[in-house]
Write a protein that holds these residues in place. Structure first.
Motif, PDB file in Angstrom:
ATOM      1  N   GLY A   1       0.921  -1.349  -0.318  1.00  0.00           N
ATOM      2  CA  GLY A   1      -0.136  -0.322  -0.250  1.00  0.00           C
ATOM      3  C   GLY A   1       0.818   1.103  -0.108  1.00  0.00           C
ATOM      4  N   VAL A   2       0.839   2.460  -0.018  1.00  0.00           N
ATOM      5  CA  VAL A   2       0.969   4.032  -0.469  1.00  0.00           C
ATOM      6  C   VAL A   2       0.969   4.085   0.642  1.00  0.00           C
ATOM      7  CG1 VAL A   2       0.472   6.105  -0.752  1.00  0.00           C
ATOM      8  CG2 VAL A   2       0.248   4.151  -2.545  1.00  0.00           C
ATOM      9  N   ASP A   3       2.093   4.929   1.411  1.00  0.00           N
ATOM     10  CA  ASP A   3       2.929   5.135   2.577  1.00  0.00           C
ATOM     11  C   ASP A   3       1.902   6.668   3.283  1.00  0.00           C
ATOM     12  OD1 ASP A   3       5.106   5.897   4.968  1.00  0.00           O
ATOM     13  OD2 ASP A   3       4.196   7.917   4.353  1.00  0.00           O
ATOM     14  N   ASP A   4       1.299   6.636   4.696  1.00  0.00           N
ATOM     15  CA  ASP A   4       0.345   7.685   4.679  1.00  0.00           C
ATOM     16  C   ASP A   4       0.981   8.583   4.733  1.00  0.00           C
ATOM     17  OD1 ASP A   4      -1.804   6.379   5.616  1.00  0.00           O
ATOM     18  OD2 ASP A   4      -1.023   6.197   7.766  1.00  0.00           O
ATOM     19  N   LYS A   5       1.826   9.261   4.619  1.00  0.00           N
ATOM     20  CA  LYS A   5       2.352  10.428   4.330  1.00  0.00           C
ATOM     21  C   LYS A   5       2.032  11.088   2.911  1.00  0.00           C
ATOM     22  CE  LYS A   5       7.045  13.436   4.728  1.00  0.00           C
ATOM     23  NZ  LYS A   5       8.394  13.209   5.710  1.00  0.00           N
TER      24      LYS A   5
ATOM     25  N   VAL B   1       2.376   5.199  -5.208  1.00  0.00           N
ATOM     26  CA  VAL B   1       2.652   4.216  -5.795  1.00  0.00           C
ATOM     27  C   VAL B   1       2.497   2.986  -5.039  1.00  0.00           C
ATOM     28  CG1 VAL B   1       4.692   2.940  -7.194  1.00  0.00           C
ATOM     29  CG2 VAL B   1       4.516   5.610  -7.085  1.00  0.00           C
ATOM     30  N   GLY B   2       1.176   1.954  -5.278  1.00  0.00           N
ATOM     31  CA  GLY B   2       1.338   1.170  -5.053  1.00  0.00           C
ATOM     32  C   GLY B   2       0.287   0.823  -4.923  1.00  0.00           C
ATOM     33  N   ASP B   3      -1.031  -0.670  -4.886  1.00  0.00           N
ATOM     34  CA  ASP B   3      -1.972  -0.953  -5.389  1.00  0.00           C
ATOM     35  C   ASP B   3      -3.268   0.333  -5.003  1.00  0.00           C
ATOM     36  OD1 ASP B   3      -4.104  -2.737  -4.300  1.00  0.00           O
ATOM     37  OD2 ASP B   3      -4.752  -1.724  -3.881  1.00  0.00           O
ATOM     38  N   VAL B   4      -3.811   0.471  -6.384  1.00  0.00           N
ATOM     39  CA  VAL B   4      -4.621   1.874  -6.986  1.00  0.00           C
ATOM     40  C   VAL B   4      -5.900   1.572  -5.910  1.00  0.00           C
ATOM     41  CG1 VAL B   4      -5.969   2.230  -8.756  1.00  0.00           C
ATOM     42  CG2 VAL B   4      -3.992   1.939  -9.350  1.00  0.00           C
ATOM     43  N   ALA B   5      -6.696   0.290  -5.364  1.00  0.00           N
ATOM     44  CA  ALA B   5      -7.832   0.823  -4.442  1.00  0.00           C
ATOM     45  C   ALA B   5      -7.345   1.076  -2.845  1.00  0.00           C
ATOM     46  CB  ALA B   5      -8.866  -0.895  -4.605  1.00  0.00           C
TER      47      ALA B   5
END
Length: 549
Positions: free
Chosen positions: A181-185, A311-315
């Motif tokens: 998944g995408v980083d929160d920051k 960048v990562g899982d789009v959903a």
């Protein structure tokens, strides 16, 4: 067991359902091993290219790879166009080719060529089996690679003597993994850009039609009102009847939707592939503030230089944005320009809905009637030509993966074999392929395959007696076009010869009824119409010079 038996068992363990192709001497052991499988169905095609397109359509609709099969030499070269199309359009597919024995590959030998090296540029991975004990690992890696984001084609070569060898190894157990998944920051940075925008807009591409991504995208648009336009291969990511839906962008001309993108101060791209719609066409001055949401980092491009990349899982990335908007509520955006663009495009779509022209049919009317006779989950497949541009602009979808348009590699010849592949997994959905006469004739031999399988498909062929898209572009650029005209068969006799139901429709008022008649017919049906491509130049004059592919 024999290596070819092991290969089939590995494919069964991976859940492979279909293999499309043409057999030969060098893959005979594999095909005979396949006869003992209760799970995998082999579909004999009339040309290897058709096999690749069937596998591509299956992969797009299911998310899982099918296999297209060819022997060495000309069998392998015949497959490559369809394989390249699947790879560049991100459809999971595995291509399996035979090869001469390893004892003769080092020298000049009948039909032997370096097929693996030939396939490397058009696949995610290409590998020859050098020892039977490596088959489980190669098959496991092939399926994972083909399915993994972004999906694409994988090539395996199995030499005739390797296929005959004995082995004691067993298939590997498939194991799945979750994409990161995408980083929160980074999500916070994107959220602040979007929240503080005056008029953001979303361009949804091929990666947005994955089911989970589409659900989260719709949720984001519904709670914020941010307009969504899709590329040709992103159709159905949102329901075109939703107020926030801005139809499709991707025509080479400056269209209504491009005005909406130009007005936006933040452009959010979701699963966007530069290969199908270059950013220079919608961001020519490289001034747009872009938020990139995709499985992969952004391609380096002067006109596509994102301010933030999720960048990562789009959903998952969309879910993170949704959580933030749910917490803070939606800002008061100004979508007046976007709403005006939607209204203009909607008027264009409806302008010829009630045409009653005789002797020739406008493209807008043909597409309108197709949309009227099909349900939300039915599937349309497009070929490549002038009809693709009209379909891209005027045909819109309720659900993801209900309109398959080859717009990366853009190979002609897909809709007929693609429709056959789609029909195998239709589950009650009706299948319509739309092709120009040039496109249709490139794989016309698969009419026999459709009849043999009793494929419940309808092919709508637009007849103009030439390569319409090329003449359209040449007329725009040079004021005339080169020799692009050709003859056509007697369509009704062609349909009869292949055992298809056939109709030739001259008048616009009769088209909807003819399409419904074709859909009601059980088995393959052909509908041919004389198309009015004078509308091409009229559209160019309204929108500007045509520059697209």
């Amino acid at each position: 067991m024999k290596a070819s038996d092991l290969f089939v068992q590995c494919l069964e363990r991976e859940g492979i359902e279909y293999i499309f192709g043409v057999t030969g001497e060098e893959n005979a052991d594999f095909v005979h091993s396949l006869k003992h499988s209760d799970q995998i169905r082999f579909v004999l095609t009339r040309h290897e290219q058709g096999a690749a397109f069937m596998a591509e359509a299956y992969g797009k609709l299911t998310g899982n790879p099918a296999i297209c099969l060819g022997t060495l030499g000309p069998g392998a070269t015949n497959l490559i166009t369809g394989v390249a199309d699947a790879d560049m359009d991100h459809a999971p597919l595995i291509v399996l080719t035979g090869q001469g024995a390893t004892t003769r590959q080092h020298k000049e030998s009948h039909q032997v060529m370096d097929v693996v090296q030939m396939y490397e540029p058009v696949t995610k991975w290409a590998q020859s089996v050098h020892h039977p004990d490596s088959i489980p690992e190669i098959v496991r890696k092939s399926v994972r690679t083909a399915r993994g984001e972004k999906p694409g084609a994988v090539h395996i070569e199995l030499a005739e003597n390797i296929a005959k060898m004995e082995t004691d190894v067993r298939p590997m157990e498939p194991r799945r993994f979750r994409r990161p998944g995408v980083d929160d920051k980074v999500s916070d940075q994107a959220y602040e850009l979007i929240r503080n925008a005056r008029a953001p807009i979303i361009i949804a591409g091929n990666g947005a039609v994955r089911k989970r991504a589409s659900n989260q995208l719709r949720r984001l648009a519904e709670q914020t009102g941010i307009p969504v336009t899709t590329t040709f291969m992103g159709k159905g990511a949102v329901d075109f009847e939703a107020d926030y839906a801005l139809y499709t962008i991707g025509l080479g001309q400056w269209d209504h939707v491009a005005d909406a993108v130009r007005d936006a101060d933040v452009v959010i791209t979701v699963g966007y592939d530069l290969v199908e719609y270059p950013p220079q066409l919608w961001n020519p001055d490289a001034t747009e503030t872009i938020v990139h949401i995709d499985f992969d980092p952004a391609e380096i491009d002067r006109e596509y230089h994102p301010a933030v990349e999720l960048v990562g899982d789009v959903a998952h990335a969309l879910w993170q944005l949704n959580r933030r908007f749910e917490r803070d509520g939606a800002p008061a955006y100004d979508f007046s320009v976007q709403q005006a663009a939607r209204a203009r495009m909607k008027a264009d779509m409806e302008e010829h809905a009630e045409d009653d022209t005789e002797g020739i049919i406008r493209p807008q009317k043909a597409i309108w009637d197709v949309r009227q006779v099909l349900g939300p989950d039915d599937v349309v497949l497009s070929g490549v030509g002038a009809h693709k541009m009209w379909l891209g602009r005027h045909y819109h979808c309720h659900e993801p993966n209900t309109c398959l348009i080859p717009n990366g590699f853009c190979s002609m010849g897909m809709p007929l074999p693609g429709a056959i592949g789609a029909a195998l997994v239709a589950d009650g959905r009706r299948i319509v392929g739309i092709a120009g006469d040039g496109d249709f004739m490139m794989n016309v031999q698969e009419m026999e395959t459709a009849k043999r399988l009793d494929s419940d498909i309808t092919m709508l062929v637009w007849e103009d007696g030439g390569y319409g898209l090329i003449s359209w572009k040449q007329d725009d650029h040079f004021g005339s076009h080169t020799d692009l005209e050709f003859g056509n068969p007697d369509w009704l006799h062609l349909a009869e010869a292949f055992g298809w139901h056939g109709q030739y429709v001259n008048n616009a008022r009769d088209l909807r009824g003819a399409l419904q008649n074709a859909l009601d017919h059980e088995g393959p049906s052909l509908v041919v119409i004389p198309i009015d491509y004078s509308e091409n130049q009229k559209l160019s004059k309204r929108l500007g010079v045509f520059t697209g592919e």
